[in-house]
Design a protein around this motif. Structure first.
Motif, PDB file in Angstrom:
ATOM      1  N   THR A  78       5.930  -1.286   7.770  1.00  0.00           N
ATOM      2  CA  THR A  78       6.093  -0.101   6.937  1.00  0.00           C
ATOM      3  C   THR A  78       7.459  -0.136   6.258  1.00  0.00           C
ATOM      4  O   THR A  78       8.359  -0.862   6.673  1.00  0.00           O
TER       5      THR A  78
ATOM      6  N   ASN B 175       0.492 -14.075   9.429  1.00  0.00           N
ATOM      7  CA  ASN B 175       0.602 -12.861   8.623  1.00  0.00           C
ATOM      8  C   ASN B 175       1.617 -11.897   9.228  1.00  0.00           C
ATOM      9  O   ASN B 175       1.906 -11.949  10.425  1.00  0.00           O
TER      10      ASN B 175
ATOM     11  N   THR C 158       2.881  -7.629   8.858  1.00  0.00           N
ATOM     12  CA  THR C 158       2.669  -6.308   8.285  1.00  0.00           C
ATOM     13  C   THR C 158       3.760  -5.375   8.780  1.00  0.00           C
ATOM     14  O   THR C 158       4.411  -5.635   9.794  1.00  0.00           O
TER      15      THR C 158
ATOM     16  N   THR D  87       0.331 -12.150   3.632  1.00  0.00           N
ATOM     17  CA  THR D  87      -0.654 -13.140   4.042  1.00  0.00           C
ATOM     18  C   THR D  87       0.005 -14.497   3.821  1.00  0.00           C
ATOM     19  O   THR D  87       0.369 -14.835   2.695  1.00  0.00           O
TER      20      THR D  87
ATOM     21  N   GLU E  23       3.226   0.683   3.185  1.00  0.00           N
ATOM     22  CA  GLU E  23       3.046  -0.467   4.068  1.00  0.00           C
ATOM     23  C   GLU E  23       3.119  -1.742   3.239  1.00  0.00           C
ATOM     24  O   GLU E  23       2.795  -1.745   2.055  1.00  0.00           O
ATOM     25  N   TYR E  24       3.542  -2.811   3.886  1.00  0.00           N
ATOM     26  CA  TYR E  24       3.497  -4.122   3.244  1.00  0.00           C
ATOM     27  C   TYR E  24       2.633  -5.038   4.100  1.00  0.00           C
ATOM     28  O   TYR E  24       2.500  -4.858   5.311  1.00  0.00           O
ATOM     29  N   ASN E  25       2.017  -5.993   3.449  1.00  0.00           N
ATOM     30  CA  ASN E  25       1.188  -6.975   4.132  1.00  0.00           C
ATOM     31  C   ASN E  25       1.496  -8.333   3.521  1.00  0.00           C
ATOM     32  O   ASN E  25       1.366  -8.515   2.314  1.00  0.00           O
TER      33      ASN E  25
ATOM     34  N   THR F 242       0.881  -1.164   0.000  1.00  0.00           N
ATOM     35  CA  THR F 242       0.000   0.000   0.000  1.00  0.00           C
ATOM     36  C   THR F 242       0.919   1.213   0.000  1.00  0.00           C
ATOM     37  O   THR F 242       1.657   1.434   0.962  1.00  0.00           O
TER      38      THR F 242
END
Length: 145
Positions: free
Chosen positions: A125, A121, A123, A116, A112-114, A95
């Motif tokens: 920055t 998970n 997450t 899955t 940001e990264y996520n 994002t």
């Protein structure tokens, strides 16, 4: 005569600013394309292709987990060690919050990264610096947490 000269100067300035805006838009689109390709490569657990977005140099810097690493090879090896298979790499989604020019040939990107993934998970920055090198946008510095 002075008004003609002034008019010509104004036209040059306006034209110049339009070209810079167009270049900026194109630069950002190209940088986003690199990031989109990285998402695909990571999500396919193809970390070597993911690293194509980075500058293949000993002068690449990566800061994460309170450790500063340097070098493309060291960064790749760290990724391979920490994300040995698809259950660890998972699916990556960026994002983007901000892309801004530093110079005509360098930009910073914040976002940001996520991840899955099966193992849980993750997450965080990031702030990365892109530089145009030999006509291609490459990440020269990455700080992720």
């Amino acid at each position: 005569m002075k008004s003609i000269l002034l008019s010509v100067i104004i036209i040059i300035i306006i034209s110049s600013s339009c070209v810079n805006k167009n270049n900026s838009v194109q630069d950002k689109e190209e940088i986003i394309a690199v990031l989109n390709q990285q998402q695909k490569d990571w999500s396919n657990n193809d970390l070597e292709s993911f690293m194509d977005g980075y500058w293949k140099s000993d002068s690449l810097y990566f800061y994460s987990g309170k450790k500063l690493k340097s070098g493309w090879e060291n960064t790749l090896n760290s990724y391979l060690k920490n994300y040995p298979d698809k259950s660890y790499s998972g699916t990556l989604k960026f994002t983007i919050a901000k892309i801004s020019a530093i110079t005509p040939d360098s930009y910073f990107v914040m976002g940001e990264y996520n991840l899955t993934r099966e193992v849980g998970n993750a997450t965080g920055t990031f702030m990365i610096i892109f530089k145009r090198i030999d006509g291609e946008w490459k990440i020269i510095a990455d700080s992720s947490c």
